[in-house]
Design an enzyme around this catalytic site. Structure first.
Site, PDB file in Angstrom:
ATOM      1  N   HIS A 568      28.818   3.914  57.622  1.00  0.00           N
ATOM      2  CA  HIS A 568      28.525   4.633  58.957  1.00  0.00           C
ATOM      3  C   HIS A 568      29.437   4.291  60.063  1.00  0.00           C
ATOM      4  O   HIS A 568      29.811   5.161  60.865  1.00  0.00           O
ATOM      5  CB  HIS A 568      27.071   4.296  59.136  1.00  0.00           C
ATOM      6  N   GLU A 569      29.790   3.113  60.323  1.00  0.00           N
ATOM      7  CA  GLU A 569      30.493   2.753  61.179  1.00  0.00           C
ATOM      8  C   GLU A 569      32.063   2.973  61.014  1.00  0.00           C
ATOM      9  O   GLU A 569      32.681   3.364  62.198  1.00  0.00           O
ATOM     10  CB  GLU A 569      30.296   1.068  61.489  1.00  0.00           C
ATOM     11  N   HIS A 572      32.457   6.483  61.863  1.00  0.00           N
ATOM     12  CA  HIS A 572      32.373   6.755  63.469  1.00  0.00           C
ATOM     13  C   HIS A 572      33.967   6.880  63.772  1.00  0.00           C
ATOM     14  O   HIS A 572      34.363   7.634  64.828  1.00  0.00           O
ATOM     15  CB  HIS A 572      31.901   5.709  64.026  1.00  0.00           C
ATOM     16  N   GLU A 636      26.686  10.822  64.949  1.00  0.00           N
ATOM     17  CA  GLU A 636      25.637   9.984  64.194  1.00  0.00           C
ATOM     18  C   GLU A 636      25.348  10.612  62.804  1.00  0.00           C
ATOM     19  O   GLU A 636      25.201  10.005  61.879  1.00  0.00           O
ATOM     20  CB  GLU A 636      24.544   9.714  64.990  1.00  0.00           C
ATOM     21  N   ASP A 640      26.125   8.997  59.370  1.00  0.00           N
ATOM     22  CA  ASP A 640      25.158   8.684  58.316  1.00  0.00           C
ATOM     23  C   ASP A 640      25.573   9.403  56.950  1.00  0.00           C
ATOM     24  O   ASP A 640      25.334   8.736  55.873  1.00  0.00           O
ATOM     25  CB  ASP A 640      23.839   9.595  58.685  1.00  0.00           C
ATOM     26  N   HIS A 701      20.766   9.459  68.066  1.00  0.00           N
ATOM     27  CA  HIS A 701      20.658   9.449  66.478  1.00  0.00           C
ATOM     28  C   HIS A 701      19.654  10.436  66.271  1.00  0.00           C
ATOM     29  O   HIS A 701      18.606  10.719  67.026  1.00  0.00           O
ATOM     30  CB  HIS A 701      20.284   8.015  66.089  1.00  0.00           C
ATOM     31  N   ARG A 707      17.283  10.620  59.290  1.00  0.00           N
ATOM     32  CA  ARG A 707      18.458   9.978  58.853  1.00  0.00           C
ATOM     33  C   ARG A 707      18.445   9.641  57.517  1.00  0.00           C
ATOM     34  O   ARG A 707      19.579   9.238  57.150  1.00  0.00           O
ATOM     35  CB  ARG A 707      18.566   8.702  59.766  1.00  0.00           C
TER      36      ARG A 707
END
Length: 739
Positions: A568-569, A572, A636, A640, A701, A707
């Site tokens: 996920h990060e 980004h 986000e 995800d 989010h 999610r």
């Protein structure tokens, strides 16, 4: 594995560890033989596996259909067993680990046996906590320290006896300078130091729209949120009475309503988050002199503009060595907002301006004074957040202490509770999942070779910070970091002093080169983040523990939980906002026009898909069929979806290199199914309507249910693993995927 000696008795067929052992006929006088049978090695029996299996057993709701609503299937049992505590508006896995972390930090802060052997900053954070917990001393001082600050700023009109407040004593710019540098507040406009988005090697003075207390959507639609806004005004009146107001309560309520109305006007001026995703629009380079000319274009009827930037900047940077001249180059993020703000200020009474700005001071530090002030804050939160009981003071003091001295608190947390092996293992996982991302880039049909090369270079250049800063091994470095920090016995003074130190540390970066190894948070937090301006991902020590991470459990669980968070990060860096920066963190166009167009089409698919995700719990409250805002959550949501796919692909590579994993004891799921259960269980949550409302109004989010179900419904791997029929809710025909 040890061997088991199995004695064959008179049964014709015996089942041992899942294996069938036939009866062998023997003569009457023949000795009964012993057979050596190996224990079943297909099941993991480590402590971590046993605990993980038990956690999943109670989390799963087998009555739910995993192909209809996987979140309900994976989290239904968890929700039944985890009602929302009375002190919370929501309760999830992150909250549980947060509470565990709070208890660990409390244990550290209350241990004063080794003060002489610890670095000075560790002693300071313990003293800060003890002062915060000193109820007797805090009640002795009461609201007096806050009243003194308000008096130095000309007094809070609503809390002043009629006729005693004078607008001549209220200096707007001086007050704004004070609340910024002493409390880090930005009530009208934000003035701070931030990395230059087009030259990430340095920092620059940055001006932006101000912050708000309540969600923008709530303030901009007052008729829909009368209950919350009334409670907000009542909070102001209550605090004014505690601060000595001797005015009729009805009059105070009218004045409080004017404060709320003014903040609503501010909300209307601010750009919504949907409009703040284009970094180029928000990159406006001007000198102080040019900004003043821009502000002066508002008709002032022959008077000077209220916003005098030379003076305001000199007041904000008063405690630093920086000399801000009229030629200083700045970045302005919201040009139109500043014009509208100047017009609003010219048409607003000085009394209302003073009331609003000083209310922001009261709201910021009111809970750091007396118990009655904390109770008023809690009374508002009952309406706003849906909580039933206020937090115990010790939790509030742990939070305050960790926020005031994050690296001092983190230093001792790492030494006492953090498993150093977790840092090594997590780093290896980061490398595997980053390689998975790079491999996926190579297979993308919508991206041309030129852009693929730039994407690979950015992913390879991405720095990773795991657990804690490298300098944590050096107690002298910790002492140097907090040089000048002072902690005494008075809690309120400690809050003011250390907030000033933190703000000054940020402002002092103005003339310094960017430190690309700088941590934005301390290690003792349950979070992870990507910094687009340094192209770096950070996973603090606080998140590297169960249920996000375990060292003696299935890698399927680790890849499904912390692995997805890592992916996920990483993603980004390539979402709708992160993709605007290059490998060095600079705002650069590194996409070819054709590939950018293809990207935007795929991102639009995510936006439109999430736009239709329902939040029926809010239908009555909002008087409409509530849905997610696909625009504000797109970054986000892209992360995800991409993170889950990268983590699953990395896990497949792990299995390819190391062989298939065992099953969990007592659960008849394949390791691949365990991956998805691990992913979903991390997001299990019980939410109040108030909590969901805040998520929908202002959280970037999506709610936790989406999610989970959103990325899984877009995953062919999930549909195949769980054998979901095409067209079922968790395997729709039309899927969206960017990375």
């Amino acid at each position: 594995m040890r061997n088991l000696l199995i004695y064959l008795g008179f049964l014709s067929l015996q089942v041992i560890s899942g294996h069938f052992i036939p009866h062998i006929p023997m003569a009457d006088d023949e000795a009964m033989p012993w057979y050596i049978v190996k224990e079943d090695t297909s099941v993991c029996q480590t402590t971590g596996c046993v605990e993980a299996a038990e956690a999943l057993k109670v989390s799963i709701d087998s009555a739910a259909d995993p192909c209809n609503d996987f979140y309900a299937y994976a989290c239904g049992g968890w929700q039944k067993r985890n009602p929302i505590p009375k002190t919370e508006s929501q309760w999830n896995q992150f909250n549980i680990v947060d509470r565990k972390l709070d208890l660990q930090l409390k244990d550290i802060f209350e241990d004063d046996l080794h003060l002489e052997q610890e670095p000075e900053p560790v002693a300071l954070v313990k003293q800060f906590f003890q002062a915060c917990m000193d109820i007797e001393r805090r009640e002795q001082y009461g609201v007096r320290p806050l009243s003194e600050i308000l008096s130095t700023l000309g007094g809070w009109p609503i809390a002043t006896t009629e006729g005693q407040w004078s607008e001549d004593k209220f200096d707007l710019l001086k007050t704004l300078g004070f609340v910024t540098r002493r409390l880090g507040l930005t009530p009208l406009a934000t003035v701070f130091v931030y990395t230059d988005r087009k030259n990430s090697s340095r920092s620059v003075v940055t001006v932006d729209q101000g912050s708000l207390v309540l969600p923008r959507a709530m303030l901009a639609q007052p008729s829909m949120y009368k209950k919350q806004l009334t409670a907000y005004a009542e909070w102001m009146v209550g605090t004014a009475k505690l601060l000595g107001a001797r005015v009729d309560e009805d009059e105070m309520m009218e004045e409080a309503k004017k404060i709320v109305h003014f903040e609503s006007r501010l909300a209307e001026l601010t750009a919504p988050s949907e409009d703040r995703r284009d970094a180029y629009r928000m990159y406006n380079s001007l000198s102080v002199r040019q900004l003043q000319k821009w502000t002066d274009t508002i008709q002032t009827h022959g008077k000077k503009s209220i916003l005098q930037w030379d003076r305001l900047l000199s007041l904000v940077f008063q405690d630093t060595e920086a000399n801000i001249s009229s030629g200083e180059r700045m970045l302005v993020r919201e040009m139109e907002y500043l014009l509208k703000l100047e017009a609003l200020l010219q048409n607003t009474s000085r009394r209302t301006l003073a009331n609003y700005i000083l209310w922001r001071v009261v709201k910021s530090v009111g809970r750091d004074t007396s118990a009655p002030m904390r109770h008023l804050s809690f009374s508002f939160d009952k309406v706003f957040s849906g909580i039933v009981e206020d937090q115990p003071l010790w939790i509030e003091c742990v939070t305050r202490s960790t926020s005031a001295l994050p690296f001092a608190a983190g230093y001792q947390f790492v030494r006492k509770f953090f498993d150093s092996e977790a840092k090594i293992t997590a780093l290896e996982m980061v490398h595997h999942i980053r390689q998975s991302f790079i491999d996926r880039v190579d297979t993308l049909e919508w991206m041309d070779d030129e852009t693929k090369l730039a994407a690979r270079e950015k992913a390879e250049a991405m720095a990773e910070f795991i657990g804690f800063p490298d300098w944590f091994s050096n107690a002298t470095a910790l002492k140097h970091y907090y040089e000048g920090a002072i902690v005494g016995k008075d809690h309120f003074e400690n809050v003011m002093a250390l907030t000033s130190v933190q703000v000054k540390r940020v402002f002092d970066k103005l003339r310094e080169a960017t430190d690309r190894n700088d941590w934005l948070t301390g290690p003792a937090v349950v979070n992870a983040y990507y910094n687009p301006l340094t192209n770096a991902i950070t996973f603090p020590a606080g998140i590297l523990q169960a249920p996000f991470f375990g060292k003696d459990t299935l890698e399927a669980l680790n890849y499904g939980s912390i692995g997805v968070i890592i992916g996920h990060e990483i993603t980004h860096g390539f979402d709708d906002m992160g993709r605007q920066n290059d490998k060095d963190g600079n705002l650069v166009q590194w996409w070819t026009p054709e590939t950018e167009y293809a990207y935007l089409e795929k991102a639009l698919c995510i936006v439109e898909q999430y736009d239709h995700f329902r939040v029926p719990e809010l239908d009555v409250l909002l008087a409409t069929k509530a849905t997610i805002n696909g625009v504000t959550t797109q970054g986000e949501n892209i992360a995800d979806n991409g993170g889950m796919e990268q983590a699953f692909q990395a896990y497949q590579q792990f299995v390819k290199e190391n062989g298939p994993e065992q099953k969990l004891p007592g659960l008849d799921y394949t390791p691949e199914q365990i991956f998805f259960l691990g992913f979903a269980s991390v997001w299990c949550e019980s939410s109040s309507p108030e909590s969901l409302l805040h998520e929908v109004l202002s959280n970037p989010h999506a709610p936790h249910r989406h999610r989970v179900n959103g990325p899984l419904a877009n995953s062919h791997h999930f549909a195949k693993t769980w054998q979901c029929k095409t067209g079922s809710p968790m395997n729709p025909v039309n899927k969206c995927q960017v990375w």
